[in-house]
Write a protein that holds these residues in place. Structure first.
Motif, PDB file in Angstrom:
ATOM      1  N   TRP A   1       1.546  17.801 -24.550  1.00 48.44           N
ATOM      2  CA  TRP A   1       2.228  17.634 -23.176  1.00 48.44           C
ATOM      3  C   TRP A   1       3.349  18.731 -23.450  1.00 48.44           C
TER       4      TRP A   1
ATOM      5  N   LYS B   1      -7.349  18.282 -21.141  1.00 41.48           N
ATOM      6  CA  LYS B   1      -6.780  19.732 -21.273  1.00 41.48           C
ATOM      7  C   LYS B   1      -7.888  20.543 -20.373  1.00 41.48           C
TER       8      LYS B   1
ATOM      9  N   VAL C   1      -5.025  12.596 -22.564  1.00 42.95           N
ATOM     10  CA  VAL C   1      -4.388  13.674 -22.138  1.00 42.95           C
ATOM     11  C   VAL C   1      -5.718  14.703 -21.904  1.00 42.95           C
TER      12      VAL C   1
ATOM     13  N   GLU D   1      -9.104  15.059 -30.676  1.00 43.18           N
ATOM     14  CA  GLU D   1      -9.197  16.235 -29.649  1.00 43.18           C
ATOM     15  C   GLU D   1     -10.834  16.585 -29.434  1.00 43.18           C
TER      16      GLU D   1
ATOM     17  N   LEU E   1      -0.506  18.594 -15.303  1.00 40.82           N
ATOM     18  CA  LEU E   1      -0.804  16.933 -15.539  1.00 40.82           C
ATOM     19  C   LEU E   1      -0.388  16.161 -14.474  1.00 40.82           C
TER      20      LEU E   1
ATOM     21  N   CYS F   1      -3.599  12.174 -16.506  1.00 39.13           N
ATOM     22  CA  CYS F   1      -2.969  11.781 -17.918  1.00 39.13           C
ATOM     23  C   CYS F   1      -2.719  10.455 -18.000  1.00 39.13           C
TER      24      CYS F   1
ATOM     25  N   SER G   1      -0.556  20.376 -20.009  1.00 37.96           N
ATOM     26  CA  SER G   1      -1.216  20.269 -21.417  1.00 37.96           C
ATOM     27  C   SER G   1      -1.663  21.553 -21.838  1.00 37.96           C
TER      28      SER G   1
END
Ligand SMILES: Cc1cc2nc3c(=O)[nH]c(=O)nc-3n(C[C@H](O)[C@H](O)[C@H](O)COP(=O)(O)OP(=O)(O)OC[C@H]3O[C@@H](n4cnc5c(N)ncnc54)[C@H](O)[C@@H]3O)c2cc1C
Length: 335
Positions: A46, A196, A194, A168, A69, A178, A93
């Motif tokens: 972030w 992306k 989060v 991730e 975000l 988010c 992000s």
């Protein structure tokens, strides 16, 4: 022995930002990093509008996906997410594996793959591994920075040790929101989802190491329970969760009061203890401290760690209280 004006140890956001400014002013700088870039860096990724401004990144400059975000902060007892965050402007992000490599390449500095082990002084020079000598030494090696270890004897502060786990991975069906969940199941820390660009998502959890020691709970159990909740809420599918292998590490946040300068040696970014304890914002302070350190080398300013902007819940509370106090102070009258 290679003689250089400035050696920057660590090519993360702090080191690459410092190196870039020095290169822009025609100065002699070498970045040493033990990793080959692109390298994996555990991080939710972030960043704020301020980071983009400090880095001089205009819309369209960044060649990789960057997602604006929509942040919801979840707090126990509230059935809904608060659409609020203590940062002015937009939040974004990025993927650190892309972002850090791009920043370092853009810096235009010479980068040498080298793991720094020994640093000593020789008169007014610093000698690194008997292979490099420099007048200015910048410690930007993150939470395990070897410059910090060698020249700043202050020990690690266990009460500021954080433990984190994250993953991730591509998940095109992820929602574009988010989510941050504070104090989930008593955790002193928070869990995050989060999104992306390009259908990737970063899921993680982090908390004070002391909490795990004293509560007898295990961070892996917290992470798995968090994933199970995401499956129950329909945000992830069970098959994906079954295949996930999270990675994690202990992360040290050094004392704010610790020294960050010793003559012409300066610590910046995480090695200066600049990431905030509650929100874990560290990229912004890394970038800003990198610019300040470069300005000091260029004779354009002095690096003061206390002047670095930090976005944290406690920082926000302090700012609001200062503002309220100022409003209630009697106006000075002319004598
Ligand atoms: C799980 C997690 C989530 C996070 N999420 C966010 C977030 O969403 N937003 C945010 O703003 N911050 C976040 N942070 C904090 C952020 O990642 C750091 O504050 C930021 O990376 C600091 O940048 P830096 O350049 O100081 O250090 P780093 O990015 O850690 O770079 C240090 C570099 O030094 C190199 N190095 C280390 N030792 C040596 C050595 N001996 N020799 C040579 N090179 C060496 C490393 O290879 C590395 O490339 C998170 C942190 C964690 C752990």
């Amino acid at each position: 022995m290679r003689e250089v004006e400035t050696i920057v140890v660590g090519g993360g956001p702090a080191g690459s930002t410092c190196a870039r400014r020095l290169v822009q002013h025609g100065r002699d700088v070498v970045v040493l990093d033990k990793a080959q870039f692109p390298r994996l860096k555990l991080c939710a990724g972030w960043i704020t509008d301020k980071v983009l401004r400090d880095l001089d990144i205009a819309p369209g400059d960044y060649p990789h996906p960057m997602l604006r975000l929509d942040i919801r902060a979840h707090v126990p007892g509230l059935p809904f997410g608060l659409r609020w965050f203590p940062t002015p402007g937009a939040n974004w992000s990025i993927r650190r594996i892309e972002f850090d490599a791009w920043l370092l390449a853009r810096a235009g500095a010479e980068v040498v793959a080298h793991e720094v082990r020994r640093i000593r002084r020789d008169g007014d020079r610093f000698i690194v591994d008997d292979a490099f000598a420099c007048r200015w030494l910048i410690g930007a090696g993150g939470t395990m920075c070897p410059v910090r270890r060698a020249l700043f004897p202050e020990g690690r502060n266990k009460s500021r040790q954080i433990v984190t786990l994250e993953k991730e991975f591509p998940y095109p069906a992820r929602e574009d929101v988010c989510r941050l969940t504070f104090f989930r199941r008593g955790l002193v820390g928070y869990a995050w989802v989060v999104p992306k660009g390009d259908g990737v998502v970063n899921i993680g959890i982090g908390g004070k190491a002391k909490y795990f020691r004293t509560s007898g709970t295990n961070i892996h159990d917290h992470f798995r329970a968090f994933l199970d909740d995401l499956v129950r809420e329909g945000r992830l599918d069970a098959a994906t969760v079954a295949d996930l292998k999270e990675t994690g590490h202990p992360y040290y946040l050094f004392s704010r009061d610790g020294a960050v300068r010793d003559g012409r040696c300066l610590l910046i970014g995480d090695s200066a203890g600049l990431a905030t304890m509650d929100l874990g914002e560290g990229i912004g302070p890394a970038v800003e401290s990198g610019l300040m350190a470069a300005d000091e080398i260029l004779g354009r300013g002095t690096y003061h760690k206390g002047e670095v902007t930090l976005f944290s819940l406690s920082g926000l509370t302090q700012r609001l209280m200062r503002r309220a106090n100022r409003r209630h102070l009697p106006t000075p009258t002319a004598a």
